[in-house]
Design a protein around this motif. Structure first.
Motif, short mmCIF file in Angstrom:
data_model
loop_
_atom_site.label_atom_id
_atom_site.label_comp_id
_atom_site.label_asym_id
_atom_site.label_seq_id
_atom_site.Cartn_x
_atom_site.Cartn_y
_atom_site.Cartn_z
N GLU A 181 -10.58 1.19 6.54
CA GLU A 181 -9.57 2.98 6.24
C GLU A 181 -7.77 2.75 6.96
OE1 GLU A 181 -8.34 6.56 5.31
OE2 GLU A 181 -10.12 5.46 4.89
N ARG A 199 -13.31 7.97 -0.06
CA ARG A 199 -12.20 7.11 -1.38
C ARG A 199 -12.95 6.24 -2.22
NH1 ARG A 199 -7.28 7.31 1.13
NH2 ARG A 199 -6.75 7.69 2.70
N LEU A 208 -6.45 1.42 -4.67
CA LEU A 208 -6.57 -0.58 -3.64
C LEU A 208 -7.52 -0.63 -4.72
CD1 LEU A 208 -6.25 -2.74 -2.44
CD2 LEU A 208 -7.27 -1.27 -0.31
N SER A 261 -0.80 4.65 2.12
CA SER A 261 -1.11 5.55 0.98
C SER A 261 -0.69 7.22 0.28
CB SER A 261 -2.76 4.76 0.38
OG SER A 261 -3.44 5.33 0.71
N PHE A 288 -5.11 2.34 4.50
CA PHE A 288 -4.68 3.48 3.57
C PHE A 288 -3.96 4.16 4.31
CE2 PHE A 288 -8.67 1.82 1.91
CZ PHE A 288 -8.40 1.98 0.92
N MET A 292 0.84 -1.42 -0.08
CA MET A 292 0.25 0.22 0.09
C MET A 292 1.05 1.51 -0.10
SD MET A 292 -3.13 -0.65 -0.32
CE MET A 292 -3.68 0.58 -0.19
N PHE A 300 -10.74 3.68 -3.90
CA PHE A 300 -11.26 2.10 -3.46
C PHE A 300 -12.25 1.15 -4.58
CE2 PHE A 300 -14.24 -1.03 -2.02
CZ PHE A 300 -13.81 -1.60 -1.23
N CYS A 310 -6.04 8.18 -2.29
CA CYS A 310 -5.87 6.98 -2.94
C CYS A 310 -7.87 6.52 -3.00
CB CYS A 310 -5.10 5.75 -2.47
SG CYS A 310 -4.97 4.39 -2.59
#
Length: 196
Positions: free
Chosen positions: A140, A173, A109, A146, A143, A103, A152, A150
């Motif tokens: 959460e 996200r 992701l 990240s 992340f 990550m 999802f 970032c």
């Protein structure tokens, strides 16, 4: 007569086109980091979407990292294909079980459930392998390392609070609704291209 693969055991090109369009709309860097993560599901699911997502990202030239527990590795032919596409496009392809490393610096992701190819056709062995991986539910804290923005992604449908927490799925996200909507224009474009 044109044929369109609406989903096979090892590919889902229409989903990959929708995902590519979504990444473009979000202005995700072409050379950005794309993490495809295995997430928990009570039973084995096909490799169609994971295969399509990782090869799509590799074709874009992204740094593709497959994050998964031991035993849920990508079959060698699919991994080799993704690696070739990534190299040709200036990207890379790796697999890891290390969530923190995967990550770090990630732009995306992409969560997806899939079965153990080591135990293909053996539901009991697959079930035994996935037992104890309940913590492979995206939250959460995943992340922390990240990129701040970032995103999802998940192709839907998804089991809430099994594969991903409600808070993340419904949070800022998550781009799963945009991703789902993009299936329609992507498939319309395919039909137009083939039938026009």
């Amino acid at each position: 007569t044109p044929l369109i693969n609406m989903e096979s055991a090892m590919n889902h090109p229409c989903q990959a086109l929708a995902d590519w369009k979504t990444l473009d709309e979000l202005k995700v860097p072409a050379q950005g980091k794309f993490v495809l993560s295995w997430v928990y599901h009570p039973r084995a699911l096909p490799l169609a979407v994971p295969a399509a997502a990782m090869t799509m990202a590799a074709h874009r030239g992204m740094e593709v990292v497959v994050l998964r527990p031991e035993g849920f590795d990508i079959p060698q032919p699919l991994a080799d294909k993704a690696r070739r596409l990534a190299q040709a496009s200036g990207g890379s392809f790796t697999e890891t079980t290390d969530r923190t490393a995967a990550m770090k610096g990630a732009h995306v992701l992409y969560a997806k459930e899939w079965g153990s190819t080591r135990h293909y056709g053996d539901a009991r062995a697959d079930q035994e392998l996935r037992r104890g991986h309940y913590d492979w539910r995206v939250e959460e804290p995943w992340f922390a390392g990240s990129q701040p923005d970032c995103h999802f992604m998940h192709c839907l449908p998804v089991r809430r609070n099994v594969a991903v927490s409600d808070a993340l799925l419904d949070g800022s996200r998550s781009v799963v609704l945009r991703e789902a909507y993009n299936r329609m224009p992507a498939q319309m474009a395919v039909l137009h291209r083939l039938l026009a």
